[in-house]
Design a protein around this motif. Sequence first.
Motif, mmCIF file in Angstrom:
data_model
loop_
_atom_site.group_PDB
_atom_site.id
_atom_site.type_symbol
_atom_site.label_atom_id
_atom_site.label_comp_id
_atom_site.label_asym_id
_atom_site.label_seq_id
_atom_site.Cartn_x
_atom_site.Cartn_y
_atom_site.Cartn_z
ATOM 1 N N ALA B 349 -9.003 1.869 7.686
ATOM 2 C CA ALA B 349 -7.587 2.186 7.884
ATOM 3 C C ALA B 349 -6.880 1.796 6.598
ATOM 4 C CB ALA B 349 -7.027 1.403 9.060
ATOM 5 N N ALA B 350 -6.071 2.710 6.072
ATOM 6 C CA ALA B 350 -5.435 2.409 4.795
ATOM 7 C C ALA B 350 -4.057 3.036 4.750
ATOM 8 C CB ALA B 350 -6.280 2.947 3.649
ATOM 9 N N HIS B 351 -3.204 2.488 3.931
ATOM 10 C CA HIS B 351 -1.932 3.167 3.676
ATOM 11 C C HIS B 351 -1.472 2.962 2.247
ATOM 12 C CE1 HIS B 351 -0.108 -0.779 4.813
ATOM 13 N NE2 HIS B 351 0.721 -0.442 3.861
ATOM 14 N N TYR B 352 -0.713 3.931 1.781
ATOM 15 C CA TYR B 352 -0.104 3.880 0.455
ATOM 16 C C TYR B 352 1.380 4.154 0.645
ATOM 17 C CZ TYR B 352 -4.854 5.229 -0.887
ATOM 18 O OH TYR B 352 -6.200 5.313 -1.037
ATOM 19 N N ASP B 353 2.177 3.523 -0.210
ATOM 20 C CA ASP B 353 3.613 3.798 -0.194
ATOM 21 C C ASP B 353 4.030 4.188 -1.600
ATOM 22 O OD1 ASP B 353 4.588 2.864 2.526
ATOM 23 O OD2 ASP B 353 3.358 1.179 1.860
ATOM 24 N N PHE B 354 4.757 5.269 -1.708
ATOM 25 C CA PHE B 354 5.260 5.610 -3.039
ATOM 26 C C PHE B 354 6.497 6.494 -2.984
ATOM 27 C CE2 PHE B 354 2.964 9.631 -2.762
ATOM 28 C CZ PHE B 354 1.851 9.291 -1.994
ATOM 29 N N ASP B 355 7.309 6.347 -4.017
ATOM 30 C CA ASP B 355 8.480 7.209 -4.200
ATOM 31 C C ASP B 355 8.090 8.278 -5.206
ATOM 32 O OD1 ASP B 355 10.218 5.629 -2.635
ATOM 33 O OD2 ASP B 355 10.277 4.178 -4.280
ATOM 34 N N VAL B 375 1.797 7.326 3.363
ATOM 35 C CA VAL B 375 0.619 8.010 3.907
ATOM 36 C C VAL B 375 -0.302 6.973 4.532
ATOM 37 C CG1 VAL B 375 -1.386 9.411 3.352
ATOM 38 C CG2 VAL B 375 0.755 9.834 2.179
ATOM 39 N N GLU B 376 -0.667 7.249 5.753
ATOM 40 C CA GLU B 376 -1.560 6.335 6.465
ATOM 41 C C GLU B 376 -2.794 7.097 6.907
ATOM 42 O OE1 GLU B 376 1.641 4.240 9.065
ATOM 43 O OE2 GLU B 376 -0.367 3.691 9.791
ATOM 44 N N SER B 377 -3.902 6.448 6.908
ATOM 45 C CA SER B 377 -5.094 7.122 7.431
ATOM 46 C C SER B 377 -5.937 6.145 8.238
ATOM 47 C CB SER B 377 -5.919 7.699 6.286
ATOM 48 O OG SER B 377 -6.455 6.653 5.518
ATOM 49 N N ARG B 378 -6.611 6.701 9.229
ATOM 50 C CA ARG B 378 -7.522 5.888 10.035
ATOM 51 C C ARG B 378 -8.788 6.715 10.225
ATOM 52 N NH1 ARG B 378 -4.544 3.549 14.925
ATOM 53 N NH2 ARG B 378 -3.316 2.698 13.237
ATOM 54 N N ARG B 379 -9.875 6.195 9.739
ATOM 55 C CA ARG B 379 -11.077 7.020 9.723
ATOM 56 C C ARG B 379 -12.264 6.299 10.339
ATOM 57 N NH1 ARG B 379 -12.986 8.568 4.801
ATOM 58 N NH2 ARG B 379 -12.544 6.534 3.948
ATOM 59 N N HIS B 380 -13.071 7.072 11.039
ATOM 60 C CA HIS B 380 -14.319 6.551 11.593
ATOM 61 C C HIS B 380 -15.436 7.439 11.088
ATOM 62 C CE1 HIS B 380 -12.335 4.104 14.737
ATOM 63 N NE2 HIS B 380 -11.415 5.062 14.658
ATOM 64 N N TRP B 411 -1.499 10.207 8.805
ATOM 65 C CA TRP B 411 -0.074 10.369 9.084
ATOM 66 C C TRP B 411 0.659 10.380 7.748
ATOM 67 C CZ3 TRP B 411 -3.194 7.204 11.852
ATOM 68 C CH2 TRP B 411 -3.253 7.412 13.229
ATOM 69 N N GLY B 412 1.637 11.238 7.658
ATOM 70 C CA GLY B 412 2.446 11.244 6.447
ATOM 71 C C GLY B 412 3.909 11.267 6.822
ATOM 72 N N GLN B 413 4.660 10.411 6.169
ATOM 73 C CA GLN B 413 6.088 10.372 6.458
ATOM 74 C C GLN B 413 6.825 10.625 5.160
ATOM 75 O OE1 GLN B 413 7.161 6.844 8.562
ATOM 76 N NE2 GLN B 413 9.335 7.339 8.478
ATOM 77 N N LEU B 414 7.743 11.554 5.204
ATOM 78 C CA LEU B 414 8.448 11.937 3.993
ATOM 79 C C LEU B 414 9.940 11.781 4.229
ATOM 80 C CD1 LEU B 414 8.066 13.430 1.210
ATOM 81 C CD2 LEU B 414 8.535 15.511 2.470
#
Lengths: 286, 871
Positions: B349-355, B375-380, B411-414
């Motif tokens: 599970a990872a996330h990045y934050d950027f402008d 951007v968040e991701s959760r992977r199996h 997931w992506g939030q803009l």
Amino acid sequence: MKKYLLTFVFAISVAAVWAQARLGKGEFRAVYRVETVTDPADTTSLRVDTMYLEFSSKHSVFYSPTRRYYDSLMYEGIRRSIKSGASFQMPVSGEQIRAYTSAVVVHHYPNNKKLTFFTADLLGAFWRYEEEYPLFDWQYRQESKKIGNYTCQKAVATFRGRQWEVWYTTDIPTPFGPWKFYGLPGLVVYAEDSLRHFRFELIGFERLPAGYEMVTHYDPSEPRNFVKISRERYLKELSMFLEDPLTYHVRAMSGNSNASIEVEGIDRKKLNKKITKVVSNPIELE
Amino acid sequence: MHRWILLCLCGLLAVQAARAQAVIRGQVTDTQGEPLIAATVIVYDAAFGQIIKNTITDEKGQFVCSLPPAPPDSIGIEIRYIGYATYREVLAATTQRRSFVLQESAFDIEEVKVEVAPVTIKKDTVVYDVASFASEADRNIGEVLKKMPGVEVSPDGMIKYKGMPIRRFYIENLDMLGQRYNIAANNVPWQWVEEVEFYENHQDVKLLDSLGVAGGGPALNLKLTPEAMRHVQLNGETGVGGPFLLWDARLVAVKFFDRHQFIHVAESNNIAKDLEKALTEHPLSVENLRLRRYHLPREDLLALSSQAVPLLPPERYRFNQSASTTLNGVSRLSASEQLRYHVTYLYDAAHYDFDTDSRFFLLQDTFRLIERQRVESRRHLLQAELDYEQNTTKRYQRNTTLIRAHMDRHWGQLEGSNQLLQQLETPYWELKNEYMSYLPGQGRRVRQWVANTYARHLPQQLTVSPAQWFSAETESWRQQASLSEWQTLLFRNQRGGSMRTQWQWQIGTDLQAQALRQNISMNNSLGTKDTLSGNTERLSAYLFAAGEWQRRLGGGFQWRVEGEYSASQHRINQLLDFIPFGKASSSLNWRQGRWGMGLSLSAYRQPERRFVNNRQPLWRTYRQSFVNGDFIPWSQVVSGNYTLSFSNITGGWGLFVSVSRQQGEQNYLDAFDYSGFLETRHRLPEPAPVSYTMTNFHFKKHFFHWRTTWELSGTSFYLRQRMQQDGQGFWFTNSSYHLRSSLSFEKLTFFHLVAELEARGNRTQWGEQPPSPMVWQLRQRYLLRWLPAERWELHLQWEGFGSFTERKQQTIAFMDAGVRYRLRRMSFECQWWNIGNTSALELQSVENNRRQEQRYSLRPLNILCKLTWQL
């Protein structure tokens, strides 16, 4: 099935090597890098071993530490399986073990003034023979040079078909040397034959820890089981082994001089080459 | 008179005889009178130059030395005994009996530590002594491999030897991991490895080896220490830290026995260590590609917006929670059979934050977007592989079965010009079976059969919920794309020839079935639904025949010619299409001593393997998903490739250069349409020229005496392609450069230095518009390791990063520190990362027609204390 049998007999042949004699307290260990051309027709077929020469004032023993270590693994494995009743699994393959020579050369002085040569390289057989000094007629040269930290002098000798050039140092006064070298005024630092098939190079020298006991082989409790023969007989055995190592092996193991072996699915020529690798280019030509 | 003469002569002869038989007898004792046994007695000439004779004292310390006939008048005698001062005296060369007393010496004999040659070459095996390259600070064998001359380890862990990727990674001559050898490189401590052997031109098929067919590349073998092979080994690491709760834990169990090996690794962390990297499957060898023994890598149908990647290790900006467990083993069933297994589970599970501040260059216009993205991701990932291999000189067969399942969700939030929430699900199922066998034919001929089957299923879905969207009436939007694919490859290969000439031909069939379903549905505020859907079904059958001939010429030259013809019949949505493909190539290779050179020319028309290629950013291009799949994309190209290599491993030198140039055309054109912010991408069935040039070089020098390695590598890439925007054709060009240099100095036992410099540049040109400004990223890293005492290790690291354009420059620096205390089977360490607590990184990048400035959130000051143990 025969393949399995073959593996099994190889395992046994290694297993039976453990028999040793105690040689008293050791004082020093010289470490040699030994380069051997295994196929005289192909000078690039090089085998490189690290060998130990351990010595005191009365004895020396020259052996392959890796081979002794593998022997110890096999011995401990067998001992454990006998104790627990579990089947024996080889901790290292026969091929790995056979990559290192089992030949051990022991020099005795001053009581016996001879050397003993032990070998299990002729698979299935365990031979030992003795030779009395002097073996080498050393010709001393006035040349000297520095090899590493040692000031070395040159000596030459012709020994059983090979001309040897040896550099020794009187800084370490001992008559014992690697392999059958004996009788020089100091330790051999570098030795090479004129065909450049064999090269002994001193790469380390250390004092052994107090109480270190020199032995010919790993097993400290087994009785000696190397059959004593003459050198002439050994040479005959060696030529028989080189001619057909598999048959030699089976005959030696079964004690039946008419036994023969057929193997399927194995390139016999290649296998022969592998099995005879450590003795295929004899260091003594006569 | 005569009698007198006779008498005199007899007397003289008697004297001569007496002189000839001169014997020196002596006893050597210490100052206490104790005899010295086996003391060396050397008789020189009087000047102590030439040795006349030597002997040794017996058990009573006595010696007898008979001088040779006609000795000089006087001789020098030297007596040596370890631990005693050397005794020297000049004596008359007459028969005599003497006692010699040796004084004890204060000087002990000098010990010499064994120094093993770092590299030994035995025929076509090159042996590296691991201890000659390793330092106490190295953790695993992978780190030591990087320092060896002639060896190249890429950032993803791929090992190359003399410029060629290794075909096999053996541990004590057993191939346990196949192409996933990163697992061993990362988890086997270097202390367990005595030697690393590289087999050049390794032929792993015994049948081919017995016929003298050289292999297609190098292989690596780890020769372990006897201790490592003796027991099952268990290693572990447990680390905890802050802020909040940071952890890093690992458990490794290995067994390296002769008949059975396994390695089990279980690990978990949230300090941004990439666990997936250890599972990387390195690409197959050129030979396998030529033999079509490969399957396509995973390629998703849908993706979130792409991000520019900074030239920094992800550990700086990645926030994660990861766990994985992998079990790998190999069992030797008999002398010629082995079974390999691999099971892995990975959670990440990872996330990045950027402008982001983006500028889009269009042919007539430019526009700008300012957004904040998360951007968040959760992977199996779950995968299992079973591999059976039988390898004798009479027969070779191998079967590999793999099952792989990914369950990934992003997931992506803009926020900004648009406000969107995206949810993307990209499950992926794969089943693969590969079978191959070699059987001997008549003479030196060998028959090979290959039957490979690949099946995959990707039912993927993207949901977009705009909170605020320029097209105000749209409320939500859902896109589904699902691909099911089946491919079966069956062919027969026959090879033969002599030692000088070898040939092989191949005939086979490749059957492919693909079904792509795409659907977009939009809900608008008026309560109606706007839907768009399309299905593409494709059945393809290829029949191919290929031949190859190679001959060893004199002077180290080798010439190879190959050709292939393939007839393919396709059925795409009821439409039938017949397309022939073909390839012809010739290459000349030369190898003499340390130098090697290769030149190859080829011309081909070949199908592109994928007909779906719509992985485009979806933030702004919400209706772009339909890529025209109604035709088979192919390219016809003339390409030239030149390679040069030099390697002098024992001298520490290695150099590899390759230049590739391709020019030709493809039967499709990538087209863009813009309408305001909306971007739509098509693939039009129109021919378009394309060309590229790529240069790679890698240079390494290892200074054995200084225990120093210097490495320099670089890549340059230039692409020129015809594209279309709003019906207007234009040229798109992209140039990129990458240069990396590193120096590692470990001569001193108490002080080590590692310096790294890396630069990356990129520029694009869109039509007749002026080229985008060159964007450079520069990274420097200096690591100092200080080992003040036997058990202590301190390290200090400075890492600088800069992003440069003509207009703007941005630099930041990080400082890290660590301290480690080692015991025999245990070590404690504490690490501090980002001591300056730098919180954000500004990054500029160029991609296609877009130039971006992104501001990444960085990991803050992290502290971790770790205990490492070994049982």
